[in-house]
Scaffold this motif. Structure first.
Motif, PDB file in Angstrom:
ATOM      1  N   UNK A 333      41.799 -15.397  61.548  1.00 53.01           N
ATOM      2  CA  UNK A 333      42.812 -16.333  62.016  1.00 53.01           C
ATOM      3  C   UNK A 333      42.960 -17.437  60.969  1.00 53.01           C
ATOM      4  N   UNK A 334      44.198 -17.851  60.725  1.00 53.34           N
ATOM      5  CA  UNK A 334      44.493 -18.735  59.609  1.00 53.34           C
ATOM      6  C   UNK A 334      44.333 -20.203  59.908  1.00 53.34           C
ATOM      7  N   UNK A 335      45.318 -20.960  59.477  1.00 56.89           N
ATOM      8  CA  UNK A 335      45.226 -22.412  59.539  1.00 56.89           C
ATOM      9  C   UNK A 335      45.278 -22.911  60.979  1.00 56.89           C
ATOM     10  N   UNK A 336      44.737 -24.101  61.153  1.00 60.46           N
ATOM     11  CA  UNK A 336      44.645 -24.716  62.474  1.00 60.46           C
ATOM     12  C   UNK A 336      46.017 -24.799  63.138  1.00 60.46           C
ATOM     13  N   UNK A 337      46.135 -24.224  64.318  1.00 61.39           N
ATOM     14  CA  UNK A 337      47.353 -24.246  65.126  1.00 61.39           C
ATOM     15  C   UNK A 337      48.566 -23.694  64.387  1.00 61.39           C
ATOM     16  N   UNK A 338      48.340 -22.762  63.486  1.00 63.51           N
ATOM     17  CA  UNK A 338      49.451 -22.136  62.779  1.00 63.51           C
ATOM     18  C   UNK A 338      49.255 -20.625  62.838  1.00 63.51           C
ATOM     19  N   UNK A 339      49.710 -19.984  63.928  1.00 63.90           N
ATOM     20  CA  UNK A 339      49.471 -18.545  64.098  1.00 63.90           C
ATOM     21  C   UNK A 339      50.151 -17.693  63.036  1.00 63.90           C
ATOM     22  N   UNK A 340      51.108 -18.275  62.312  1.00 61.96           N
ATOM     23  CA  UNK A 340      51.838 -17.500  61.320  1.00 61.96           C
ATOM     24  C   UNK A 340      51.017 -17.283  60.050  1.00 61.96           C
ATOM     25  N   UNK A 341      49.848 -17.894  59.970  1.00 65.80           N
ATOM     26  CA  UNK A 341      48.945 -17.664  58.838  1.00 65.80           C
ATOM     27  C   UNK A 341      47.814 -16.707  59.197  1.00 65.80           C
ATOM     28  N   UNK A 342      47.860 -16.115  60.396  1.00 62.42           N
ATOM     29  CA  UNK A 342      46.836 -15.160  60.824  1.00 62.42           C
ATOM     30  C   UNK A 342      47.044 -13.813  60.143  1.00 62.42           C
ATOM     31  N   UNK A 343      45.990 -13.006  60.117  1.00 64.05           N
ATOM     32  CA  UNK A 343      46.139 -11.618  59.690  1.00 64.05           C
ATOM     33  C   UNK A 343      47.135 -10.909  60.600  1.00 64.05           C
ATOM     34  N   UNK A 344      47.883  -9.975  60.021  1.00 67.75           N
ATOM     35  CA  UNK A 344      48.919  -9.286  60.788  1.00 67.75           C
ATOM     36  C   UNK A 344      48.346  -8.575  62.012  1.00 67.75           C
ATOM     37  N   UNK A 345      47.154  -7.994  61.876  1.00 59.58           N
ATOM     38  CA  UNK A 345      46.632  -7.169  62.972  1.00 59.58           C
ATOM     39  C   UNK A 345      46.046  -7.969  64.121  1.00 59.58           C
ATOM     40  N   UNK A 346      46.036  -9.309  64.023  1.00 61.34           N
ATOM     41  CA  UNK A 346      45.582 -10.099  65.168  1.00 61.34           C
ATOM     42  C   UNK A 346      46.725 -10.908  65.784  1.00 61.34           C
ATOM     43  N   UNK A 347      47.935 -10.685  65.310  1.00 59.35           N
ATOM     44  CA  UNK A 347      49.078 -11.369  65.905  1.00 59.35           C
ATOM     45  C   UNK A 347      49.151 -11.027  67.392  1.00 59.35           C
ATOM     46  N   UNK A 348      49.325 -12.030  68.208  1.00 58.64           N
ATOM     47  CA  UNK A 348      49.419 -11.814  69.646  1.00 58.64           C
ATOM     48  C   UNK A 348      48.104 -11.982  70.382  1.00 58.64           C
ATOM     49  N   UNK A 349      46.987 -11.998  69.658  1.00 56.21           N
ATOM     50  CA  UNK A 349      45.684 -12.237  70.288  1.00 56.21           C
ATOM     51  C   UNK A 349      45.538 -13.730  70.560  1.00 56.21           C
ATOM     52  N   UNK A 350      45.033 -14.059  71.726  1.00 57.50           N
ATOM     53  CA  UNK A 350      44.824 -15.462  72.096  1.00 57.50           C
ATOM     54  C   UNK A 350      43.971 -16.145  71.036  1.00 57.50           C
TER      55      UNK A 350
END
Length: 397
Positions: A333-350
């Protein structure tokens, strides 16, 4: 078409738009209105589908592109939102659409183009407060703190009575070590709704840092656990200026803060308070004590172990996020409170870590953070039981 807004009946608006579409399925304005009504009912996925059909039938429908951007934002699709907002801007450039593009750039971590958008708005309208605020955010995110401060000061000059604008300036000043002005500006937090709810409204006067011999000062820990623990170092400095110091804090911290030098009594929030003459919020102590970064006290310790003993257990809240990262053995998981910096395969995970605030509620121990649902934990073993929705009462994710 009936357009729902300002507390109107969104369901009625949706029915009216649907009837129009039965008559003419290609009536894109009606489909756009249907999307707006669905958004008003929090049916965001259905609304996005309406807007997508609108732009498929009429690629030059700027309002539908803008609405699609808003829907994708709420769905957590930052890149898709940016694409939609840019399409709307290319069709018809307005300050509002340029602002939306800038905010979308911020959301996906593209701070340079975001800053350019906000600066462009200000060239057209130097009184656009949203543009000033967001430009400061972009510059701060780029590490250009002095420039961000200058921009935020321009925002303050434009809206000196706006508490949030002043609060943002306070954070910038404190981040640069400018304590005296920063803590003074931080007092504007009480003008913000989330902080007004924490104002105790005591009849006794607010302490201004003056000596108070023979009197009792109440220090209220108005914010989180970490803040209370860190700022408890200032209790001793307050006690040096007068009589008796009482600290009110969350129940879980009472025994710990009672060990702070200068604390005569610690009272759990919700319990009856002893008589007191003056009061001060704990986060206001650096200001009233006149502290600067260079005079920050650095005692070897300022809290002790209650009664000389401690029992503790350590464990992780087994959130969906923690499990996903433990599975791969690395951060996903990427930057704090920025879900758009997460790995693609964890998009949508809480994304919540549920590690900030323990709450005892209805006989259950919950671990919570403000960005997601709480997790229920066994109070004896600290074993994670699972995500908790208050028996179905909590509908949001």
């Amino acid at each position: 078409i009936l357009y729902a807004s300002g507390g109107a009946d969104f369901a009625q608006a949706a029915r009216a738009a649907a009837r129009a579409l039965v008559i003419n399925p290609d009536f894109v304005e009606a489909r756009n209105n249907l999307g707006n009504a669905l958004m008003g009912q929090d049916a965001v996925e259905d609304a996005a589908e309406c807007y997508e059909l609108c732009v498929a039938n009429n690629p030059d429908f700027a309002d539908a592109w803008s609405n699609l951007g808003a829907a994708r934002t709420r769905l957590g699709d930052g890149e898709g939102a940016l694409e939609a907002y840019v399409r709307a801007l290319r069709i018809e450039e307005t300050p509002d659409r340029l602002l939306a593009v800038g905010v979308a750039f911020l959301a996906v971590g593209q701070f340079e183009p975001a800053a350019r958008c906000f600066a462009q708005i200000l060239e057209l309208d130097g009184r656009n407060l949203d543009a000033w605020n967001n430009l400061a955010v972009a510059l701060k995110s780029l590490g250009r703190l002095a420039e961000a401060e200058a921009v935020q000061r321009d925002a303050v000059a434009l809206a000196p009575d706006d508490a949030e604008v002043r609060f943002n300036l306070a954070l910038l000043l404190l981040q640069q070590g400018k304590w005296r002005e920063g803590w003074a500006e931080y007092e504007h937090r009480w003008g913000m709704a989330e902080f007004r709810a924490l104002d105790r409204g005591f009849a006794q006067p607010r302490w201004d840092g003056a000596a108070f011999p023979g009197q009792t000062l109440l220090i209220t820990a108005e914010q989180g656990f970490g803040d209370a623990i860190q700022f408890s170092r200032f209790i001793a400095l307050a006690a040096e200026r007068g009589g008796r110091v009482v600290v009110e804090c969350r129940p879980e911290l009472r025994r710990l803060l009672a060990t702070a030098p200068g604390c005569a009594e610690a009272v759990a929030l919700g319990d009856a308070l002893p008589p007191f003459d003056l009061h001060v919020p704990m986060m206001s102590l650096p200001r009233v004590l006149g502290l600067e970064l260079v005079t920050l006290p650095a005692p070897s310790s300022y809290l002790g172990v209650p009664d000389g003993t401690a029992d503790f257990a350590i464990g992780f809240v087994e959130t969906a996020r923690h499990k996903a990262e433990k599975e791969r053995g690395r951060a996903r998981f990427g930057k704090y409170r920025n879900p758009f910096t997460d790995d693609e395969d964890v998009r949508g995970i809480d994304r919540t870590v549920a590690n900030t605030t323990p709450v005892w509620h209805a006989g259950r121990l919950l671990m919570a953070k403000e960005d997601g649902r709480p997790y229920r934990v066994n109070p004896r073993t600290l074993e994670t039981i699972g995500s908790h929705d208050f028996d179905g009462a909590l509908k949001s994710e």
